[in-house]
Design a protein around this motif. Structure first.
Motif, PDB file in Angstrom:
ATOM      1  N   ASN A  45     -19.802  -9.399  45.107  1.00 43.46           N
ATOM      2  CA  ASN A  45     -20.946  -8.611  44.872  1.00 43.46           C
ATOM      3  C   ASN A  45     -21.020  -8.450  43.561  1.00 43.46           C
ATOM      4  OD1 ASN A  45     -22.023  -8.464  47.701  1.00 43.46           O
ATOM      5  ND2 ASN A  45     -20.039  -7.336  48.236  1.00 43.46           N
ATOM      6  N   ARG A  46     -22.129  -8.491  43.090  1.00 45.55           N
ATOM      7  CA  ARG A  46     -22.261  -8.184  41.607  1.00 45.55           C
ATOM      8  C   ARG A  46     -23.502  -6.887  41.478  1.00 45.55           C
ATOM      9  NH1 ARG A  46     -25.536 -11.253  38.691  1.00 45.55           N
ATOM     10  NH2 ARG A  46     -26.786 -12.510  40.343  1.00 45.55           N
ATOM     11  N   PRO A  47     -23.265  -6.025  40.337  1.00 44.06           N
ATOM     12  CA  PRO A  47     -24.178  -4.886  40.354  1.00 44.06           C
ATOM     13  C   PRO A  47     -25.738  -5.128  40.101  1.00 44.06           C
ATOM     14  CG  PRO A  47     -22.128  -4.773  38.933  1.00 44.06           C
ATOM     15  CD  PRO A  47     -21.998  -5.964  39.625  1.00 44.06           C
ATOM     16  N   ALA A  48     -25.768  -6.250  39.505  1.00 42.01           N
ATOM     17  CA  ALA A  48     -27.183  -6.645  39.635  1.00 42.01           C
ATOM     18  C   ALA A  48     -27.978  -7.147  40.931  1.00 42.01           C
ATOM     19  CB  ALA A  48     -27.406  -7.924  38.433  1.00 42.01           C
ATOM     20  N   VAL A  49     -27.086  -7.413  41.919  1.00 37.52           N
ATOM     21  CA  VAL A  49     -27.512  -7.795  43.114  1.00 37.52           C
ATOM     22  C   VAL A  49     -27.139  -6.756  44.371  1.00 37.52           C
ATOM     23  CG1 VAL A  49     -28.006  -9.520  44.810  1.00 37.52           C
ATOM     24  CG2 VAL A  49     -27.261 -10.273  42.574  1.00 37.52           C
ATOM     25  N   PRO A  50     -27.827  -5.539  44.225  1.00 35.12           N
ATOM     26  CA  PRO A  50     -27.230  -4.501  44.998  1.00 35.12           C
ATOM     27  C   PRO A  50     -27.603  -4.773  46.352  1.00 35.12           C
ATOM     28  CG  PRO A  50     -29.109  -3.688  43.912  1.00 35.12           C
ATOM     29  CD  PRO A  50     -28.772  -4.993  43.129  1.00 35.12           C
ATOM     30  N   GLN A  51     -28.470  -5.804  46.881  1.00 32.46           N
ATOM     31  CA  GLN A  51     -28.868  -6.160  48.415  1.00 32.46           C
ATOM     32  C   GLN A  51     -27.809  -6.955  48.738  1.00 32.46           C
ATOM     33  OE1 GLN A  51     -30.502  -7.047  45.671  1.00 32.46           O
ATOM     34  NE2 GLN A  51     -31.410  -9.061  45.571  1.00 32.46           N
ATOM     35  N   GLY A  52     -26.922  -7.559  47.834  1.00 30.17           N
ATOM     36  CA  GLY A  52     -25.863  -8.462  48.249  1.00 30.17           C
ATOM     37  C   GLY A  52     -24.889  -7.940  49.224  1.00 30.17           C
ATOM     38  N   ARG A  53     -24.750  -6.626  49.341  1.00 28.86           N
ATOM     39  CA  ARG A  53     -23.832  -6.307  50.348  1.00 28.86           C
ATOM     40  C   ARG A  53     -24.314  -6.128  51.662  1.00 28.86           C
ATOM     41  NH1 ARG A  53     -20.792  -0.825  48.465  1.00 28.86           N
ATOM     42  NH2 ARG A  53     -19.669  -1.443  50.100  1.00 28.86           N
ATOM     43  N   HIS A  54     -25.479  -6.535  51.864  1.00 26.61           N
ATOM     44  CA  HIS A  54     -26.097  -6.379  53.178  1.00 26.61           C
ATOM     45  C   HIS A  54     -26.090  -7.750  53.673  1.00 26.61           C
ATOM     46  CE1 HIS A  54     -27.161  -2.143  52.338  1.00 26.61           C
ATOM     47  NE2 HIS A  54     -27.311  -2.548  50.965  1.00 26.61           N
ATOM     48  N   VAL A  55     -26.715  -7.729  54.980  1.00 27.80           N
ATOM     49  CA  VAL A  55     -26.614  -8.972  55.701  1.00 27.80           C
ATOM     50  C   VAL A  55     -27.662 -10.079  55.159  1.00 27.80           C
ATOM     51  CG1 VAL A  55     -27.302 -10.125  58.183  1.00 27.80           C
ATOM     52  CG2 VAL A  55     -25.588  -8.170  57.976  1.00 27.80           C
ATOM     53  N   HIS A  56     -27.197 -11.245  54.899  1.00 23.37           N
ATOM     54  CA  HIS A  56     -28.234 -12.178  54.593  1.00 23.37           C
ATOM     55  C   HIS A  56     -28.100 -13.457  55.634  1.00 23.37           C
ATOM     56  CE1 HIS A  56     -28.561  -9.975  50.730  1.00 23.37           C
ATOM     57  NE2 HIS A  56     -29.453 -10.961  50.257  1.00 23.37           N
ATOM     58  N   LEU A  57     -29.533 -13.743  56.129  1.00 20.59           N
ATOM     59  CA  LEU A  57     -29.349 -14.886  56.962  1.00 20.59           C
ATOM     60  C   LEU A  57     -29.904 -16.293  56.038  1.00 20.59           C
ATOM     61  CD1 LEU A  57     -29.039 -15.820  59.881  1.00 20.59           C
ATOM     62  CD2 LEU A  57     -31.219 -15.052  60.294  1.00 20.59           C
ATOM     63  N   LEU A  58     -29.205 -17.218  56.430  1.00 25.42           N
ATOM     64  CA  LEU A  58     -29.713 -18.736  55.823  1.00 25.42           C
ATOM     65  C   LEU A  58     -30.277 -19.452  56.893  1.00 25.42           C
ATOM     66  CD1 LEU A  58     -29.912 -20.739  53.529  1.00 25.42           C
ATOM     67  CD2 LEU A  58     -27.510 -21.616  54.203  1.00 25.42           C
ATOM     68  N   MET A  59     -31.732 -19.637  56.826  1.00 24.44           N
ATOM     69  CA  MET A  59     -32.528 -20.087  57.811  1.00 24.44           C
ATOM     70  C   MET A  59     -32.136 -21.661  57.844  1.00 24.44           C
ATOM     71  SD  MET A  59     -34.579 -18.265  59.518  1.00 24.44           S
ATOM     72  CE  MET A  59     -35.111 -16.358  59.288  1.00 24.44           C
ATOM     73  N   ALA A  60     -32.368 -22.585  59.065  1.00 25.34           N
ATOM     74  CA  ALA A  60     -32.010 -23.771  59.211  1.00 25.34           C
ATOM     75  C   ALA A  60     -32.768 -24.625  58.095  1.00 25.34           C
ATOM     76  CB  ALA A  60     -32.268 -24.209  60.534  1.00 25.34           C
ATOM     77  N   ARG A  61     -33.983 -24.354  57.881  1.00 24.99           N
ATOM     78  CA  ARG A  61     -34.883 -24.871  56.720  1.00 24.99           C
ATOM     79  C   ARG A  61     -34.164 -24.729  55.601  1.00 24.99           C
ATOM     80  NH1 ARG A  61     -40.126 -26.511  55.870  1.00 24.99           N
ATOM     81  NH2 ARG A  61     -40.440 -27.561  54.084  1.00 24.99           N
ATOM     82  N   GLY A  62     -33.921 -23.505  55.202  1.00 22.86           N
ATOM     83  CA  GLY A  62     -33.284 -23.171  54.010  1.00 22.86           C
ATOM     84  C   GLY A  62     -31.851 -24.112  53.531  1.00 22.86           C
ATOM     85  N   ALA A  63     -31.048 -24.246  54.575  1.00 23.13           N
ATOM     86  CA  ALA A  63     -29.929 -25.070  54.443  1.00 23.13           C
ATOM     87  C   ALA A  63     -30.360 -26.368  54.489  1.00 23.13           C
ATOM     88  CB  ALA A  63     -29.158 -25.051  55.793  1.00 23.13           C
ATOM     89  N   GLN A  64     -31.405 -26.999  54.880  1.00 21.04           N
ATOM     90  CA  GLN A  64     -31.697 -28.359  54.497  1.00 21.04           C
ATOM     91  C   GLN A  64     -32.100 -28.327  53.075  1.00 21.04           C
ATOM     92  OE1 GLN A  64     -35.033 -29.316  57.459  1.00 21.04           O
ATOM     93  NE2 GLN A  64     -33.532 -29.432  58.841  1.00 21.04           N
ATOM     94  N   GLU A  65     -32.938 -27.391  52.560  1.00 21.81           N
ATOM     95  CA  GLU A  65     -33.483 -27.395  51.360  1.00 21.81           C
ATOM     96  C   GLU A  65     -32.173 -27.245  50.235  1.00 21.81           C
ATOM     97  OE1 GLU A  65     -36.592 -28.205  50.274  1.00 21.81           O
ATOM     98  OE2 GLU A  65     -37.472 -28.225  52.148  1.00 21.81           O
TER      99      GLU A  65
END
Length: 459
Positions: A45-65
């Motif tokens: 995790n980085r200080p400039a990305v405070p939201q990084g400590r929270h759950v992130h979901l990679l959608m199926a379309r995002g994985a393809q892209e």
């Protein structure tokens, strides 16, 4: 490498900036990516990305892209331990607006999805961008772009060190805190109109190690609803640790410690989930974060724009993060940028902005309807939002036990088939028949068929 221009500068080395740099590397002789934060040499995790400590979901379309932009990325993530959502019903528990979908039947192969943490995905992408011969990532703070009034063009960036980087194109990937609207005003242009939905989201997250064998799922999501302003997301990440994020919408206060998280799980998730969490071991301090508003800066509506500067990623639009679509939508923007650069004679800035607006509109609209009609958000709402939200609530209710409707919703929610979440007449008729059957069953059983919500709770 195409080499159609000499030098591009990208401000910000988060996922949006990295994607932009990757695309630009095929068309510019040199790409310099400026990042004010010290970048770790591992997933962290980085200080400039405070939201990084929270759950992130990679959608199926995002994985393809992402795989399109970074060939081999998905296999490399799996090799580094990133879990794959297997094609079986008990791998995911998915709740949307108080309705539980996708647990009663097998999903199609296209739903094969990957579950990297935000630091893992960013690190994997950054490794690949750093390895490009014509891309340099530098630790530097950009104070502002350099604007030439005579040519009405951005010609580079000023650094905090006092030096200047010349550039044929500057990409602003500085996120929600972008200063580009203020810079435009300073240069004599209009600020973009901002479409805003005040969602009032507060997060509380905790990393937890759960003993093996207690949970078969890899993704557990229970979204907020019109009657329950709290939600919870749990993802099983590459380090064998569960990341748990609880949240409140409409300024509702989420749980503040692990005991309260477990209590919320008992309330809104199947019993085995709360029981498993009570056997879990919290690994660090609780992380808190606030997300007051979703915001779309309408650069596509401006008549005049300076040449040489392109807003990108969250600097253009930041979606309600509880829907998990932000990273996937950024990957789509990277595709727009590539197609604009591949088009001879195209105004790359204008074409990218227009294409981004086109794919943003349906996703933004559906999110706004959900937030304003079900999640206690505030903001401008056309009269038709309320009836559309009510109809969609009925659709989701029917999808709980109708696999055809559930499949359609999950494919659209994952951005696979279309960005427009508008059911066909056939699916609307199927929904009506399904719900009418429930209504008649209530009546035949001698019960008073009250609201649809009450009927749904009997299933």
């Amino acid at each position: 490498m195409g080499g159609t221009a000499e030098h591009a500068v990208v401000i910000g080395a988060s996922i949006g900036g990295l994607c932009a740099a990757r695309v630009l590397s095929d068309f510019y002789d040199r790409v310099t990516l400026c990042e004010r934060d010290a970048l770790p040499d591992r997933p962290a995790n980085r200080p400039a990305v405070p939201q990084g400590r929270h759950v992130h979901l990679l959608m199926a379309r995002g994985a393809q892209e992402f795989e399109t932009h970074f060939p081999g990325l998905l296999d490399a993530m799996v090799a580094d331990g990133v879990p794959i959502l297997e094609n079986r019903p008990d791998c995911i528990h998915f709740g949307a607006a108080g309705h539980v979908l996708g647990t009663a039947h097998r999903l199609q192969d296209e739903f094969t999805a990957y579950v990297p943490s935000r630091p893992q995905l960013e690190w994997q992408i950054r490794k690949r961008v750093s390895a490009l011969d014509n891309v340099e990532i530098i630790h530097a703070t950009v104070t502002q772009p350099r604007f030439d009034r005579a040519s009405e063009q951005v010609t580079g960036v000023h650094l905090e060190s006092g030096s200047v980087l010349d550039a044929d194109l500057v990409v602003d990937a500085t996120g929600r805190g972008t200063r580009l609207p203020a810079w435009l005003q300073q240069w004599g242009y209009e600020r973009p109109r901002e479409d805003v939905v005040f969602v009032g989201i507060s997060y509380t997250s905790q990393r937890v190690r759960v003993p093996d064998g207690l949970l078969r799922e890899k993704v557990i999501v229970a979204g907020a609803s019109s009657t329950q302003p709290l939600g919870l997301g749990m993802l099983f990440y590459e380090d064998g640790i569960w990341n748990i994020t609880t949240f409140g919408v409409g300024k509702a206060k989420p749980p503040q410690d692990y005991a309260q998280m477990c209590a919320l799980a008992d309330e809104i998730l199947p019993p085995h989930v709360g029981a498993a969490l009570r056997h879990g071991t919290p690994l660090d301090d609780v992380a808190h974060h606030k997300y007051p508003a979703s915001r779309w800066r309408r650069y596509d509506k401006l008549d005049r724009l300076p040449a040489g500067i392109l807003p990108f990623g969250d600097a253009v639009v930041s979606f309600n993060p509880t829907f998990g679509q932000g990273m996937s939508m950024t990957s789509l923007q990277a595709g727009h940028l590539r197609r604009a650069l591949e088009t001879p004679g195209a105004d790359v800035v204008r074409e990218t902005i227009r294409a981004t607006a086109k794919t943003t509109f349906p996703v933004w609209t559906m999110n706004a309807i959900g937030d304003l009609t079900m999640h206690r958000a505030t903001g401008p709402a056309p009269w038709w939002y309320q009836p559309v939200g009510a109809l969609f609530d009925q659709f989701l209710g029917a999808a709980e036990t109708d696999p055809v409707l559930a499949e359609w919703f999950l494919r659209r929610f994952s951005l696979l088939d279309s960005l427009y979440m508008v059911p066909s007449a056939r699916l609307v008729a199927r929904t009506i028949r399904h719900n009418m059957t429930l209504w008649l069953a209530q009546k035949r059983a001698g019960k008073r068929p009250v609201t649809f919500e009450a009927m749904r709770e009997t299933r």
